[in-house]
Every structure is written in structure tokens, then in C-alpha cells.
Design a protein around this motif. Structure first.
Motif, short mmCIF file in Angstrom:
data_model
loop_
_atom_site.label_atom_id
_atom_site.label_comp_id
_atom_site.label_asym_id
_atom_site.label_seq_id
_atom_site.Cartn_x
_atom_site.Cartn_y
_atom_site.Cartn_z
N LEU A 30 -33.10 -35.57 -11.20
CA LEU A 30 -34.45 -35.20 -11.60
C LEU A 30 -34.41 -33.82 -12.23
CD1 LEU A 30 -36.47 -36.32 -8.46
CD2 LEU A 30 -36.29 -37.50 -10.64
N SER A 31 -35.06 -33.69 -13.34
CA SER A 31 -35.02 -32.43 -14.10
C SER A 31 -36.37 -31.73 -14.02
CB SER A 31 -34.67 -32.76 -15.55
OG SER A 31 -34.90 -31.69 -16.39
N PHE A 32 -36.34 -30.46 -13.67
CA PHE A 32 -37.54 -29.64 -13.62
C PHE A 32 -37.31 -28.37 -14.41
CE2 PHE A 32 -37.73 -32.20 -9.73
CZ PHE A 32 -39.00 -32.73 -9.84
N PRO A 33 -38.35 -27.80 -15.00
CA PRO A 33 -38.18 -26.60 -15.83
C PRO A 33 -37.50 -25.43 -15.10
CG PRO A 33 -40.42 -27.43 -16.01
CD PRO A 33 -39.74 -28.24 -14.95
N ASN A 34 -37.84 -25.22 -13.86
CA ASN A 34 -37.24 -24.12 -13.08
C ASN A 34 -36.32 -24.67 -12.00
OD1 ASN A 34 -38.73 -22.17 -14.52
ND2 ASN A 34 -40.51 -22.62 -13.25
N GLY A 35 -35.63 -25.75 -12.32
CA GLY A 35 -34.77 -26.41 -11.34
C GLY A 35 -33.63 -25.54 -10.85
N ASN A 36 -33.19 -25.81 -9.67
CA ASN A 36 -32.09 -25.09 -9.05
C ASN A 36 -30.77 -25.59 -9.65
OD1 ASN A 36 -30.07 -24.14 -7.34
ND2 ASN A 36 -31.34 -24.37 -5.51
N PRO A 37 -30.02 -24.73 -10.35
CA PRO A 37 -28.77 -25.17 -10.97
C PRO A 37 -27.70 -25.56 -9.96
CG PRO A 37 -29.02 -22.80 -11.19
CD PRO A 37 -30.29 -23.32 -10.60
N TYR A 38 -27.79 -25.06 -8.74
CA TYR A 38 -26.81 -25.39 -7.71
C TYR A 38 -26.80 -26.89 -7.42
CZ TYR A 38 -24.30 -25.45 -3.30
OH TYR A 38 -23.40 -25.74 -2.31
N ILE A 39 -27.98 -27.48 -7.35
CA ILE A 39 -28.09 -28.90 -7.03
C ILE A 39 -27.35 -29.75 -8.06
CG2 ILE A 39 -29.70 -30.83 -6.79
CD1 ILE A 39 -31.73 -28.80 -5.67
N SER A 40 -27.58 -29.50 -9.33
CA SER A 40 -26.92 -30.27 -10.37
C SER A 40 -25.42 -30.01 -10.41
CB SER A 40 -27.52 -29.97 -11.74
OG SER A 40 -28.81 -30.52 -11.81
N SER A 41 -25.02 -28.76 -10.21
CA SER A 41 -23.60 -28.44 -10.29
C SER A 41 -22.80 -29.01 -9.13
CB SER A 41 -23.40 -26.93 -10.38
OG SER A 41 -23.73 -26.31 -9.16
N ARG A 42 -23.47 -29.35 -8.05
CA ARG A 42 -22.77 -29.91 -6.89
C ARG A 42 -22.95 -31.42 -6.78
NH1 ARG A 42 -19.72 -25.94 -6.79
NH2 ARG A 42 -20.30 -24.13 -5.60
N PHE A 43 -24.16 -31.91 -7.05
CA PHE A 43 -24.46 -33.32 -6.81
C PHE A 43 -24.84 -34.10 -8.05
CE2 PHE A 43 -25.27 -31.11 -2.81
CZ PHE A 43 -24.47 -31.85 -1.95
N GLY A 44 -24.94 -33.43 -9.20
CA GLY A 44 -25.26 -34.13 -10.44
C GLY A 44 -24.11 -35.03 -10.87
N THR A 45 -24.28 -35.71 -11.99
CA THR A 45 -23.28 -36.67 -12.46
C THR A 45 -21.90 -36.04 -12.60
OG1 THR A 45 -25.02 -37.90 -13.59
CG2 THR A 45 -22.76 -38.31 -14.29
N TYR A 46 -21.84 -34.80 -13.00
CA TYR A 46 -20.55 -34.12 -13.14
C TYR A 46 -20.34 -33.05 -12.07
CZ TYR A 46 -20.87 -36.53 -17.55
OH TYR A 46 -21.02 -37.50 -18.50
N GLY A 47 -21.10 -33.14 -11.01
CA GLY A 47 -20.99 -32.16 -9.93
C GLY A 47 -19.71 -32.32 -9.14
N ASP A 48 -19.22 -31.22 -8.58
CA ASP A 48 -17.93 -31.26 -7.90
C ASP A 48 -17.96 -32.06 -6.59
OD1 ASP A 48 -19.47 -29.29 -6.69
OD2 ASP A 48 -17.83 -27.85 -6.52
N ILE A 49 -19.00 -31.94 -5.80
CA ILE A 49 -19.06 -32.71 -4.55
C ILE A 49 -19.19 -34.19 -4.87
CG2 ILE A 49 -20.44 -33.17 -2.48
CD1 ILE A 49 -21.10 -30.17 -2.44
N TYR A 50 -20.04 -34.53 -5.81
CA TYR A 50 -20.22 -35.92 -6.21
C TYR A 50 -18.90 -36.51 -6.70
CZ TYR A 50 -22.20 -39.94 -8.70
OH TYR A 50 -22.49 -41.21 -9.14
N ALA A 51 -18.18 -35.78 -7.54
CA ALA A 51 -16.92 -36.26 -8.09
C ALA A 51 -15.85 -36.42 -7.01
CB ALA A 51 -16.43 -35.30 -9.18
N GLU A 52 -15.80 -35.49 -6.08
CA GLU A 52 -14.81 -35.57 -5.00
C GLU A 52 -15.06 -36.78 -4.10
OE1 GLU A 52 -12.02 -33.88 -4.26
OE2 GLU A 52 -12.25 -32.71 -6.09
N ILE A 53 -16.31 -37.03 -3.76
CA ILE A 53 -16.63 -38.18 -2.91
C ILE A 53 -16.27 -39.48 -3.64
CG2 ILE A 53 -18.49 -39.46 -1.76
CD1 ILE A 53 -17.64 -36.87 -0.32
N LYS A 54 -16.55 -39.54 -4.94
CA LYS A 54 -16.18 -40.73 -5.72
C LYS A 54 -14.67 -40.93 -5.70
CE LYS A 54 -18.00 -41.95 -9.59
NZ LYS A 54 -18.53 -42.01 -10.96
#
Length: 64
Positions: A30-54
């Protein structure tokens, strides 16, 4: 605990984790104008936590 029992217990917990990570991924998309970049960088499609779990799921033969 034998290695086989440990691996089965790990897979069981990994399946639970996959459910949570998928939910977090959906929220991170979900994209918001003042979104928290941490969320996307960790759990987004190219996020490190998301990629590691995959990657772990691939190793254990779990569909992600």
C-alpha cells in the motif's frame, strides 16, 4: 529431538511465519504520500526480510 523432528517443527513454524510475512507484504504494497520507507525496504516486493523468507521457503520446499 532428532534432526527429522527438528526439521518438521521448523517447517511448521515457517508456515506460520509465511502467513504473517504475506500479510505484512500486502500492507507494505500500500502506497501513501508520507509512507514509512522502512516498511517497504523490509517487507515490500524487494525488501530484505521478504526476500530472505522466500529463499528459506525455497530451501525447505514450501510454496510462498
Amino acid at each position: 529431538m532428532t534432526e527429522i523432528k527438528r526439521d518438521e517443527a521448523f517447517k511448521t513454524k515457517l508456515l506460520e511465519l509465511v502467513t504473517v510475512v504475506k500479510e505484512l507484504h500486502n500492507l507494505a504494497k500500500l502506497s501513501f504520500p508520507n509512507g514509512n520507507p522502512y516498511i517497504s525496504s523490509r517487507f515490500g516486493t524487494y525488501g530484505d526480510i521478504y526476500a530472505e523468507i522466500k529463499e528459506v521457503c525455497k530451501y525447505f520446499g514450501i510454496d510462498f
